[in-house]
Structures are given as structure tokens and as C-alpha cells.
Design a protein around this motif. Structure first.
Motif, mmCIF file in Angstrom:
data_model
loop_
_atom_site.group_PDB
_atom_site.id
_atom_site.type_symbol
_atom_site.label_atom_id
_atom_site.label_comp_id
_atom_site.label_asym_id
_atom_site.label_seq_id
_atom_site.Cartn_x
_atom_site.Cartn_y
_atom_site.Cartn_z
ATOM 1 N N TYR A 57 118.232 -60.303 134.605
ATOM 2 C CA TYR A 57 116.919 -59.923 135.129
ATOM 3 C C TYR A 57 116.163 -59.061 134.137
ATOM 4 N N ASP A 58 116.868 -58.267 133.333
ATOM 5 C CA ASP A 58 116.231 -57.540 132.243
ATOM 6 C C ASP A 58 115.568 -58.524 131.288
ATOM 7 N N GLN A 59 116.253 -59.620 131.012
ATOM 8 C CA GLN A 59 115.730 -60.636 130.107
ATOM 9 C C GLN A 59 114.521 -61.356 130.694
ATOM 10 N N VAL A 85 113.255 -53.694 132.023
ATOM 11 C CA VAL A 85 112.766 -53.399 133.374
ATOM 12 C C VAL A 85 112.062 -52.048 133.380
ATOM 13 N N ARG A 86 112.657 -51.081 132.723
ATOM 14 C CA ARG A 86 112.061 -49.746 132.686
ATOM 15 C C ARG A 86 110.702 -49.767 131.993
ATOM 16 N N ASP A 87 110.595 -50.509 130.899
ATOM 17 C CA ASP A 87 109.325 -50.607 130.182
ATOM 18 C C ASP A 87 108.252 -51.245 131.057
ATOM 19 N N ALA A 88 108.649 -52.242 131.857
ATOM 20 C CA ALA A 88 107.692 -52.905 132.744
ATOM 21 C C ALA A 88 107.222 -51.965 133.852
ATOM 22 N N ILE A 89 108.134 -51.171 134.402
ATOM 23 C CA ILE A 89 107.773 -50.245 135.474
ATOM 24 C C ILE A 89 106.921 -49.101 134.948
ATOM 25 N N ALA A 96 102.934 -55.738 134.565
ATOM 26 C CA ALA A 96 103.245 -54.731 135.580
ATOM 27 C C ALA A 96 104.314 -55.274 136.517
ATOM 28 N N LEU A 97 105.221 -54.405 136.935
ATOM 29 C CA LEU A 97 106.332 -54.832 137.775
ATOM 30 C C LEU A 97 106.355 -54.022 139.062
#
Length: 271
Positions: A57-59, A85-89, A96-97
Motif C-alpha cells: 500500500y505504501d507503493q 503514505v506519510r508523505d501523502a498525508i 492528497a490522502l
């Protein structure tokens, strides 16, 4: 009934922009190959559902495929954070996540409810938790018989459910061995299901009380040896622990992740 097809065709036919997609597998049998094919086909605005989002899911998030994540735990097991994931949040990169967080118990019960065709799951849970304050999809229901307050969450009914398993027979029945999480429930709760397998056999040779998913519940089966790498498939290959350690460095920076995407996903062909 299950249709035998290539992974490329299964994803092309079954996964579309804007859908909710669940790729499940607990500790092992994680459908990495299917996730990579979703990336190659550049699906967008997906809602990903998974009890334990880890590397795949990170990928997918880092590749820009995802707009929302429904989950109950996220991380690189035994190593650390999911940096994409952290960068997206934190930075909305590359997109944007939105996140919706639950407990493991909530998601397991929600999958079970979806598999049973129920609208919601009821269970004892969230006592002492603040998740209900930030997640509107957690409610409290009073039992009409005992008066007890119970937690309630919507049933999980993904548009597409994807799992990896050890074997399928030629009639389309699938055998799962080893640690079994919610894979069966994912297939039964999803509107469309895709199963990748290590091998296709004449006879499953299943022992008593084995977990068998019947062919009538599956839409597509794909022969994808090593389809769970770098996670493991019991009886076929071990977990590649070194990969999980290397992933921390690969995913930490946007440039190194982009290089990985080019070399390890886009340059690789699907089965």
C-alpha cells in the motif's frame, strides 16, 4: 464462475478508477504482484482497504493510485514507517490522502458482515478509545435484548477484492494454507474478486477443515508464481526480510522511490 486469465487482463477488466479495492493477506500471501500491476496500469482515485497496510500500500500510494485509505494499522513490519503514505498525508504528495482508521476487530467484523450480506457489524469494542471522535463511521447501538451498548461499523463490501493463495484446481476452487486472515471474507464480500495463485493443479489434495474458496465465488484466477514476494507463501518460499529493510531507504525519498518504480515495476512485465 471463476475465469482463468492473465494478471494483466484481470486488472484491466476488473479494476477501474475510483473504485474501492481490498488487497488482503495477513503476514503471508500478500498480493504484491497484483498491486504492482495496478500501478503499471496507472489506476487513479482508488479507495484502498486493508487491515494492515504495509509495503504494497505504501507503493500504491506513492505511485499516485490512491485517494483514500481505510485501515486498522499501518507500517513497515519490524522496521518503521510507511514513508510514501506519510508523505501523502502530510504533504499531499503525489496526491492528497484521506484516511479512515479502525481497530483490527472492527475491520475483521466488518468484512464478516459484508461476506454475510449484512449492512453493518456489531461487536464489543472501542471502549476507552478516541477513534469514535474522529471517525464518523463508528457508532454505538443499544442491544434491544440486553440493553448493552455495542460498537457498530458499516459492513465492508469492496468493489474489488484481491488475494493471493497457494493453489487453484481446474474447476476454479482455491486452497489457502497457513495463516488465514480475512481472505475468504474479502472474496465473499466483494462485488468482483481476483485471486492469484502459485500453481494450478488437478486436485487440491486439501486436508480436513482446509480453507477452500469455491470457484462460484471467484471472478478471475491468475497463475502468478511468486505473486506474494517479498512476503511469503507457506510451503513455497520464505519471507524476504532483507527487502523490508531495504524498503525503508528506498521509500524515504521521492527520487529513490521514483527510481524504484521505473526499474522494479514499470520495466517489469505482468503475467
Amino acid at each position: 464462475m471463476a475465469k482463468f486469465t492473465s494478471l494483466k487482463n484481470a486488472i484491466s477488466d476488473g479494476v477501474h478508477d475510483g473504485q474501492s479495492v481490498s488487497l488482503e493477506g495477513f503476514t503471508h500471501l500478500i498480493p504484491f504482484a497484483a498491486g504492482h500491476e495496478i500501478i503499471r496500469q496507472q489506476r487513479r482515485q482508488l479507495t484502498l482497504i486493508r487491515m494492515t497496510p504495509d509495503l504494497i500500500y505504501d507503493q500504491l500510494v506513492g505511485a499516485g493510485c490512491v485517494s483514500k485509505l481505510v485501515f486498522s494499522w499501518g507500517g513497515n513490519p519490524g522496521v518503521g514507517s510507511l514513508h510514501r503514505v506519510r508523505d501523502a498525508i502530510e504533504n499531499a504528495y503525489p496526491e492528497a490522502l484521506e484516511i479512515e482508521e479502525h481497530s483490527h476487530a472492527a475491520m475483521a467484523n466488518a468484512y464478516e458482515a459484508g461476506a454475510a450480506g449484512l449492512p453493518m457489524a456489531l461487536f464489543r469494542g472501542y471502549v476507552g478509545s478516541d477513534l469514535q471522535k474522529v471517525n464518523p463511521n463508528i457508532a454505538t447501538v443499544t442491544c434491544p435484548f440486553s440493553g448493552e451498548a455495542l460498537a457498530a461499523v458499516p459492513a465492508i463490501k469492496p468493489d474489488v477484492g484481491i488475494i493471493h493463495a497457494q493453489k487453484a484446481d481446474k474447476a476454479g476452487n482455491v486452497l489457502l494454507e497457513g495463516i488465514v486472515g480475512v481472505q475468504k471474507e474479502v472474496v465473499l464480500s466483494s462485488h468482483h474478486s481476483i485471486v492469484t495463485v502459485e500453481e494450478i493443479v488437478d486436485d487440491l489434495n486439501a486436508s480436513t477443515n482446509s480453507c477452500i474458496i469455491p470457484g462460484w465465488a471467484i471472478d478471475a484466477i491468475c497463475h502468478v508464481p511468486l505473486g506474494a514476494k517479498p512476503s511469503y507463501a507457506q510451503g513455497y518460499y520464505p519471507r524476504d526480510n532483507s527487502y523490508y529493510k531495504k524498503w525503508d531507504a528506498i521509500s524515504r525519498q521521492r527520487d529513490s522511490f521514483a527510481s524504484w518504480l521505473d526499474s522494479d515495476v514499470f520495466m517489469q512485465g505482468a503475467c
